[in-house]
Write a protein that holds these residues in place. Sequence first.
Motif, PDB file in Angstrom:
ATOM      1  N   LYS A 102      35.162 -44.774  33.609  1.00 20.03           N
ATOM      2  CA  LYS A 102      34.650 -43.765  34.640  1.00 20.03           C
ATOM      3  C   LYS A 102      34.573 -42.598  33.894  1.00 20.03           C
ATOM      4  CE  LYS A 102      36.422 -46.144  38.918  1.00 20.03           C
ATOM      5  NZ  LYS A 102      37.256 -45.977  40.048  1.00 20.03           N
ATOM      6  N   ALA A 103      33.655 -42.085  33.575  1.00 17.36           N
ATOM      7  CA  ALA A 103      33.522 -40.616  33.149  1.00 17.36           C
ATOM      8  C   ALA A 103      34.381 -39.635  33.946  1.00 17.36           C
ATOM      9  CB  ALA A 103      31.986 -40.257  32.957  1.00 17.36           C
ATOM     10  N   PHE A 104      34.976 -38.732  33.028  1.00 17.62           N
ATOM     11  CA  PHE A 104      35.686 -37.393  33.617  1.00 17.62           C
ATOM     12  C   PHE A 104      35.594 -36.356  32.729  1.00 17.62           C
ATOM     13  CE2 PHE A 104      38.385 -39.930  31.384  1.00 17.62           C
ATOM     14  CZ  PHE A 104      39.482 -39.183  30.589  1.00 17.62           C
ATOM     15  N   ASP A 105      35.666 -35.284  33.157  1.00 20.10           N
ATOM     16  CA  ASP A 105      35.715 -34.017  32.335  1.00 20.10           C
ATOM     17  C   ASP A 105      36.572 -32.855  33.057  1.00 20.10           C
ATOM     18  OD1 ASP A 105      35.159 -32.039  30.331  1.00 20.10           O
ATOM     19  OD2 ASP A 105      32.901 -32.737  30.412  1.00 20.10           O
ATOM     20  N   ILE A 106      36.553 -31.730  32.695  1.00 20.58           N
ATOM     21  CA  ILE A 106      37.438 -30.587  33.255  1.00 20.58           C
ATOM     22  C   ILE A 106      37.488 -30.527  34.819  1.00 20.58           C
ATOM     23  CG2 ILE A 106      38.055 -28.248  33.037  1.00 20.58           C
ATOM     24  CD1 ILE A 106      36.854 -28.447  30.258  1.00 20.58           C
ATOM     25  N   ASN A 107      36.448 -30.307  35.267  1.00 20.14           N
ATOM     26  CA  ASN A 107      36.339 -30.340  36.845  1.00 20.14           C
ATOM     27  C   ASN A 107      35.344 -31.417  37.138  1.00 20.14           C
ATOM     28  OD1 ASN A 107      37.764 -27.821  37.124  1.00 20.14           O
ATOM     29  ND2 ASN A 107      35.968 -26.699  36.396  1.00 20.14           N
ATOM     30  N   TYR A 108      35.470 -32.448  36.897  1.00 19.36           N
ATOM     31  CA  TYR A 108      34.417 -33.711  37.170  1.00 19.36           C
ATOM     32  C   TYR A 108      35.181 -35.077  37.047  1.00 19.36           C
ATOM     33  CZ  TYR A 108      30.663 -36.951  37.114  1.00 19.36           C
ATOM     34  OH  TYR A 108      29.929 -38.145  37.037  1.00 19.36           O
ATOM     35  N   LYS A 109      35.098 -35.825  37.905  1.00 20.94           N
ATOM     36  CA  LYS A 109      35.472 -37.341  37.942  1.00 20.94           C
ATOM     37  C   LYS A 109      34.506 -38.055  38.485  1.00 20.94           C
ATOM     38  CE  LYS A 109      39.883 -39.680  38.243  1.00 20.94           C
ATOM     39  NZ  LYS A 109      41.175 -39.774  38.928  1.00 20.94           N
ATOM     40  N   SER A 110      33.924 -39.296  37.876  1.00 20.21           N
ATOM     41  CA  SER A 110      33.054 -40.066  38.267  1.00 20.21           C
ATOM     42  C   SER A 110      33.663 -41.034  39.358  1.00 20.21           C
ATOM     43  CB  SER A 110      32.468 -40.702  37.264  1.00 20.21           C
ATOM     44  OG  SER A 110      31.360 -41.521  37.878  1.00 20.21           O
ATOM     45  N   ASN A 111      33.069 -41.682  40.374  1.00 21.90           N
ATOM     46  CA  ASN A 111      33.508 -42.900  40.984  1.00 21.90           C
ATOM     47  C   ASN A 111      32.628 -44.112  40.568  1.00 21.90           C
ATOM     48  OD1 ASN A 111      35.321 -41.251  42.688  1.00 21.90           O
ATOM     49  ND2 ASN A 111      33.436 -40.614  43.965  1.00 21.90           N
ATOM     50  N   THR A 112      31.694 -43.924  39.952  1.00 24.39           N
ATOM     51  CA  THR A 112      30.789 -44.944  39.543  1.00 24.39           C
ATOM     52  C   THR A 112      31.436 -45.438  38.082  1.00 24.39           C
ATOM     53  OG1 THR A 112      29.214 -43.663  38.374  1.00 24.39           O
ATOM     54  CG2 THR A 112      28.825 -44.402  40.570  1.00 24.39           C
ATOM     55  N   LYS A 136      48.640 -48.362  28.372  1.00 27.10           N
ATOM     56  CA  LYS A 136      48.977 -49.238  29.640  1.00 27.10           C
ATOM     57  C   LYS A 136      48.872 -50.749  29.136  1.00 27.10           C
ATOM     58  CE  LYS A 136      47.669 -46.100  33.099  1.00 27.10           C
ATOM     59  NZ  LYS A 136      48.978 -45.631  33.853  1.00 27.10           N
ATOM     60  N   GLY A 137      49.133 -51.215  27.851  1.00 25.99           N
ATOM     61  CA  GLY A 137      49.208 -52.494  27.380  1.00 25.99           C
ATOM     62  C   GLY A 137      47.774 -53.244  27.072  1.00 25.99           C
ATOM     63  N   TYR A 160      37.413 -46.323  27.953  1.00 26.01           N
ATOM     64  CA  TYR A 160      36.877 -47.297  28.250  1.00 26.01           C
ATOM     65  C   TYR A 160      37.700 -48.749  28.223  1.00 26.01           C
ATOM     66  CZ  TYR A 160      32.062 -45.284  27.808  1.00 26.01           C
ATOM     67  OH  TYR A 160      31.019 -44.439  27.760  1.00 26.01           O
ATOM     68  N   TRP A 161      37.494 -49.455  29.067  1.00 21.50           N
ATOM     69  CA  TRP A 161      38.443 -50.822  29.273  1.00 21.50           C
ATOM     70  C   TRP A 161      37.707 -51.878  29.020  1.00 21.50           C
ATOM     71  CZ3 TRP A 161      43.693 -49.906  30.409  1.00 21.50           C
ATOM     72  CH2 TRP A 161      43.719 -48.492  30.772  1.00 21.50           C
ATOM     73  N   ARG A 162      38.171 -53.270  28.730  1.00 20.11           N
ATOM     74  CA  ARG A 162      37.404 -54.384  28.416  1.00 20.11           C
ATOM     75  C   ARG A 162      37.083 -55.131  29.527  1.00 20.11           C
ATOM     76  NH1 ARG A 162      34.955 -55.638  24.052  1.00 20.11           N
ATOM     77  NH2 ARG A 162      36.329 -55.488  22.143  1.00 20.11           N
ATOM     78  N   SER A 163      37.282 -54.644  30.898  1.00 20.04           N
ATOM     79  CA  SER A 163      36.911 -55.360  32.046  1.00 20.04           C
ATOM     80  C   SER A 163      36.596 -54.410  33.213  1.00 20.04           C
ATOM     81  CB  SER A 163      37.901 -56.399  32.651  1.00 20.04           C
ATOM     82  OG  SER A 163      38.903 -55.917  33.375  1.00 20.04           O
ATOM     83  N   ALA A 164      35.542 -54.485  34.144  1.00 12.08           N
ATOM     84  CA  ALA A 164      35.507 -53.643  35.229  1.00 12.08           C
ATOM     85  C   ALA A 164      36.498 -53.589  35.847  1.00 12.08           C
ATOM     86  CB  ALA A 164      33.951 -54.223  35.833  1.00 12.08           C
ATOM     87  N   LYS A 165      37.341 -54.637  36.217  1.00 11.85           N
ATOM     88  CA  LYS A 165      38.525 -54.622  37.187  1.00 11.85           C
ATOM     89  C   LYS A 165      39.639 -53.514  36.602  1.00 11.85           C
ATOM     90  CE  LYS A 165      42.197 -57.545  38.809  1.00 11.85           C
ATOM     91  NZ  LYS A 165      42.906 -58.664  38.544  1.00 11.85           N
ATOM     92  N   LEU A 166      39.750 -53.430  35.276  1.00 15.84           N
ATOM     93  CA  LEU A 166      40.696 -52.367  34.667  1.00 15.84           C
ATOM     94  C   LEU A 166      40.095 -51.029  34.823  1.00 15.84           C
ATOM     95  CD1 LEU A 166      41.934 -54.405  31.520  1.00 15.84           C
ATOM     96  CD2 LEU A 166      43.199 -53.942  33.383  1.00 15.84           C
ATOM     97  N   ALA A 167      38.985 -50.976  34.716  1.00 14.18           N
ATOM     98  CA  ALA A 167      38.087 -49.680  34.848  1.00 14.18           C
ATOM     99  C   ALA A 167      38.276 -49.369  36.338  1.00 14.18           C
ATOM    100  CB  ALA A 167      36.702 -49.711  34.500  1.00 14.18           C
ATOM    101  N   ARG A 168      38.304 -50.151  37.190  1.00 18.12           N
ATOM    102  CA  ARG A 168      38.407 -49.691  38.848  1.00 18.12           C
ATOM    103  C   ARG A 168      39.833 -49.104  38.866  1.00 18.12           C
ATOM    104  NH1 ARG A 168      34.373 -53.506  39.748  1.00 18.12           N
ATOM    105  NH2 ARG A 168      35.903 -55.247  39.610  1.00 18.12           N
ATOM    106  N   MET A 169      40.822 -49.941  38.375  1.00 14.29           N
ATOM    107  CA  MET A 169      42.276 -49.563  38.539  1.00 14.29           C
ATOM    108  C   MET A 169      42.451 -48.440  37.771  1.00 14.29           C
ATOM    109  SD  MET A 169      43.850 -53.328  38.119  1.00 14.29           S
ATOM    110  CE  MET A 169      45.426 -52.783  37.479  1.00 14.29           C
ATOM    111  N   TYR A 170      42.266 -48.218  36.513  1.00 14.61           N
ATOM    112  CA  TYR A 170      42.836 -47.298  35.611  1.00 14.61           C
ATOM    113  C   TYR A 170      41.741 -46.161  35.155  1.00 14.61           C
ATOM    114  CZ  TYR A 170      46.354 -50.547  35.115  1.00 14.61           C
ATOM    115  OH  TYR A 170      47.729 -51.302  35.180  1.00 14.61           O
ATOM    116  N   GLY A 171      40.517 -46.361  35.410  1.00 14.50           N
ATOM    117  CA  GLY A 171      39.438 -45.449  35.064  1.00 14.50           C
ATOM    118  C   GLY A 171      39.621 -43.926  35.706  1.00 14.50           C
ATOM    119  N   GLY A 172      38.978 -43.141  34.583  1.00 21.50           N
ATOM    120  CA  GLY A 172      39.066 -41.648  35.042  1.00 21.50           C
ATOM    121  C   GLY A 172      40.328 -40.953  34.812  1.00 21.50           C
TER     122      GLY A 172
END
Length: 135
Positions: free
Chosen positions: A8-18, A92-93, A111-123
């Motif tokens: 999930k992309a992020f920046d100084i004043n931005y955090k993506s939900n996709t 995070k292991g 970036y994470w190896r799975s979409a599930k990990l990206a949903r949990m820890y992304g951003g």
Amino acid sequence: MRGTWYGKAFDINYKSNTIDKLRVKVHKIGSDELHRQDSNAKGIKNTKQTRNWVKAFYPVTFKKDKNIKYISTFPWFSPVASGRSLGLYHYKGHRVLIERTLSSYRITNVYWRSAKLARMYGGTKPKELKTFAQW
């Protein structure tokens, strides 16, 4: 680095939900084709074919960045230093892919190896890494 990565992309004043998907292949990162470029680009013109071409440098390291070795890619024809650096890190292991911009060297995605990990820890970024890197 090869394979499919999710983040999930992020920046100084931005955090993506996709969730973004990045595919890394032998000669391709996302939609960018890796090519070797001579210093004078020997007659290669900026055409439709070369728009997705990038030149790559490895290893690129930054001070106080936990010895991460990045691969940095620049557009084939670009008047400015636009591009990105990608490097592997353990967080995070899990093995993650850290993305930094080349304009200011700040972290913009993990970036994470799975979409599930990206949903949990992304951003989020590892707190031990500097947001803005130094040469």
